[in-house]
Design an enzyme around this catalytic site. Sequence first.
Site, short mmCIF file in Angstrom:
data_model
loop_
_atom_site.label_atom_id
_atom_site.label_comp_id
_atom_site.label_asym_id
_atom_site.label_seq_id
_atom_site.Cartn_x
_atom_site.Cartn_y
_atom_site.Cartn_z
N HIS A 28 0.74 -1.18 -0.06
CA HIS A 28 -0.14 -0.05 -0.08
C HIS A 28 0.88 1.25 0.01
O HIS A 28 0.86 2.35 1.01
CB HIS A 28 -1.11 0.14 1.01
CG HIS A 28 -0.45 -0.28 2.61
ND1 HIS A 28 0.41 0.58 2.93
CD2 HIS A 28 -1.13 -1.01 3.36
CE1 HIS A 28 0.45 0.20 4.24
NE2 HIS A 28 -0.46 -0.41 4.60
N HIS A 82 -5.63 -8.03 14.48
CA HIS A 82 -5.68 -6.97 13.83
C HIS A 82 -6.42 -7.31 12.51
O HIS A 82 -6.34 -7.97 11.74
CB HIS A 82 -4.26 -6.49 13.22
CG HIS A 82 -4.02 -5.17 12.51
ND1 HIS A 82 -5.04 -4.19 12.37
CD2 HIS A 82 -3.03 -4.81 11.81
CE1 HIS A 82 -4.38 -3.26 11.42
NE2 HIS A 82 -3.25 -3.54 11.14
N GLU A 84 -6.67 -5.64 9.30
CA GLU A 84 -5.95 -4.97 8.02
C GLU A 84 -5.87 -6.28 7.19
O GLU A 84 -5.38 -7.33 7.74
CB GLU A 84 -4.82 -4.34 8.36
CG GLU A 84 -4.52 -3.70 7.04
CD GLU A 84 -3.13 -2.51 6.87
OE1 GLU A 84 -2.70 -2.36 7.98
OE2 GLU A 84 -3.06 -1.91 6.05
N ASP A 86 -3.79 -7.65 5.16
CA ASP A 86 -2.56 -8.57 5.30
C ASP A 86 -2.38 -9.55 6.29
O ASP A 86 -2.04 -10.70 6.25
CB ASP A 86 -1.36 -7.73 5.27
CG ASP A 86 -1.24 -6.79 6.48
OD1 ASP A 86 -2.26 -6.07 7.01
OD2 ASP A 86 -0.22 -6.39 7.03
N HIS A 148 -1.44 0.14 14.83
CA HIS A 148 -1.77 1.62 13.88
C HIS A 148 -3.21 1.83 13.27
O HIS A 148 -3.44 2.68 12.77
CB HIS A 148 -0.63 1.78 13.04
CG HIS A 148 -0.98 0.54 11.74
ND1 HIS A 148 -1.11 1.03 10.58
CD2 HIS A 148 -1.17 -0.53 11.67
CE1 HIS A 148 -0.97 0.03 9.64
NE2 HIS A 148 -1.14 -0.97 10.40
N ASP A 167 1.40 -6.00 14.39
CA ASP A 167 2.51 -5.25 13.53
C ASP A 167 3.67 -4.50 14.49
O ASP A 167 4.57 -4.12 14.03
CB ASP A 167 1.57 -4.03 13.02
CG ASP A 167 0.80 -4.29 11.81
OD1 ASP A 167 1.12 -5.44 11.19
OD2 ASP A 167 -0.23 -3.55 11.58
N TYR A 195 10.15 0.68 8.90
CA TYR A 195 8.70 0.14 9.35
C TYR A 195 8.06 1.23 10.22
O TYR A 195 7.03 1.56 9.94
CB TYR A 195 9.05 -1.17 9.78
CG TYR A 195 7.49 -1.79 10.08
CD1 TYR A 195 6.90 -2.65 9.07
CD2 TYR A 195 6.85 -1.73 11.35
CE1 TYR A 195 5.58 -2.86 9.13
CE2 TYR A 195 5.54 -2.39 11.55
CZ TYR A 195 4.94 -2.90 10.42
OH TYR A 195 3.59 -3.44 10.55
N HIS A 228 5.23 -9.22 11.08
CA HIS A 228 6.05 -8.98 9.94
C HIS A 228 7.40 -9.17 10.39
O HIS A 228 7.72 -8.63 11.61
CB HIS A 228 5.83 -7.77 9.58
CG HIS A 228 4.44 -7.52 8.90
ND1 HIS A 228 3.92 -7.98 8.00
CD2 HIS A 228 3.48 -6.53 9.27
CE1 HIS A 228 2.66 -7.56 7.57
NE2 HIS A 228 2.41 -6.62 8.62
#
Length: 397
Positions: A28, A82, A84, A86, A148, A167, A195, A228
Site C-alpha cells: 500500500h 488486527h 487489516e 494482510d 496502527h 504489527d 517500518y 511481520h
Amino acid sequence: MKEYFKAERVSENVWWVGAIDWNVRNFHGYETSRGTSYNAFLIMDKKITLVDTAKACFAGELLARIASVIDPSKIDIIISNHAEPDHSGALPALIAATQPEKVVASVAGVRTLRAYYGEDLAIDAVKTGDTLSLGKGTLSFVDTKMLHWPDSMICYYDRDKVLFSQDALGMHLASSELWADQLDPSILDYEARKYFANILNFQAPRVLELLDSLPGLGLDISIIAPDHGPLWRKDLETIIGIYRRAAEQRPKRKALIAYSTMWGATARCANALADGLRSQGVAVVVTDLYVSHRSAIMTEVSDAGIIAFGAPTMNNQMYPAMADVLTYIKGLKPKNKIGFAFGAYGWSGEGAKQIAAELDAMGVQQPVALRQVKYMPTTADLEAFFACGVELAKALG
Ligand code: FEO
C-alpha cells in the site's frame, strides 16, 4: 492442487504457520524492498488456537503449514489481533476450513472484520485485561488502539511467555531465518526504522506509552513474535530500543535533501546546499525523487534534523513527484525538524512556495527563507545556496 509447506517451531507449544511474501514490493505505497512475511502462530494447548492469518492469497500456504502439525479442523479458536487484510484476508478461508468454536478480536476489530467480511461473521470481542484460558496456558489481551489501526491489539501466552505483538515491533523483511539473531543487525536496524517511520510514526507518542506500559503489565516475555519479519528470542531490548528511539524522534545532525529536477537547475542548487551543510559537519543525504521511493525518503526524514525539499515549478504547481512525497510525509507527522524549501522556475515560480506551505502545514520551522532561481543558477546563486546550508547547520545547533 495441494500446497507443500512446513510449520516451524517457536517454543514448546507454539508453531510458526505464516507465509513468506518474497516478491511483494508495493505494500500500500510502501516499497518493501526485501519483501515481507505475514506471521501466524499455532498454539498447541488443550484449546488449539491460531493467532492471526495472512493475505487472502496465502490461505493455502497457512493451511498447509498448519496441516504439517495438526489437522486444521482441530483448531478451536482463532485470534484476530488486527483486521487489516494482510492479516485477516485469509480469515474467511481459515474459518471455513477449520470451523472454530470461537473467533476473537478487539471491540473495534469485531466491527472492522464484519465490515470487511460480512455482518453475520460470528466474533467475540475482548478488551485490555481480558483473558482466555486455553486449558493449560492462558492468553491475555491488550488493546493497542491506533497502533496502527483502531482495532489493533496484542496478546500474550503465559505458558511459553510469548508476546504476539502484531504489527508492533515488526518490520517488512522476508527471510528464510525465523529469528532476528540469525540475521544481519544492520539490516534489522534499517528495516525496523523504515517500518516505524512509514507505519507508526504518526502515532509515535502512543508507541512510547505502550513501551512505557509494558513493565506495568507484568508480562514475563521470553519471545516477541510480531506479524511481520523475524521473531526475537534474544536481546529483546534491541527491537524495543529501535522502536523507542524512533518514537522519541530525536533529530540527528543530519540533513535530507530531496529534490525533483526538470533540466538540472534544482539539482545544482541541491548540491550547493549539501556542500554548505557538509562544511559545517552535517551528514547529508541527497536524492532525486526519481531514484528514491517515498518510503525510503520518509526513512531518511525520520532521524534527520534538517529536511530540505526542492522542486521546479511546472504548470503553476510544484513538480508532481514532490507533491506526492510531501503529502505522504505530512500524514506521518514527523517532529523536531528544521525545513527548507527551494527550487527553480521559468516564469511563475509557485513550486518552492507550495513546498514551504506544506512544511508550514506540518509544523516544520523554516529558519532560512525559501530560495528559488530563474532557469539556471548563476555562480552567485550557488554561493547563496552554499550559505543557506551553513545557516541551516547553525540553526540546527
Ligand atoms: Fe500488517 Fe496493519 O497490517
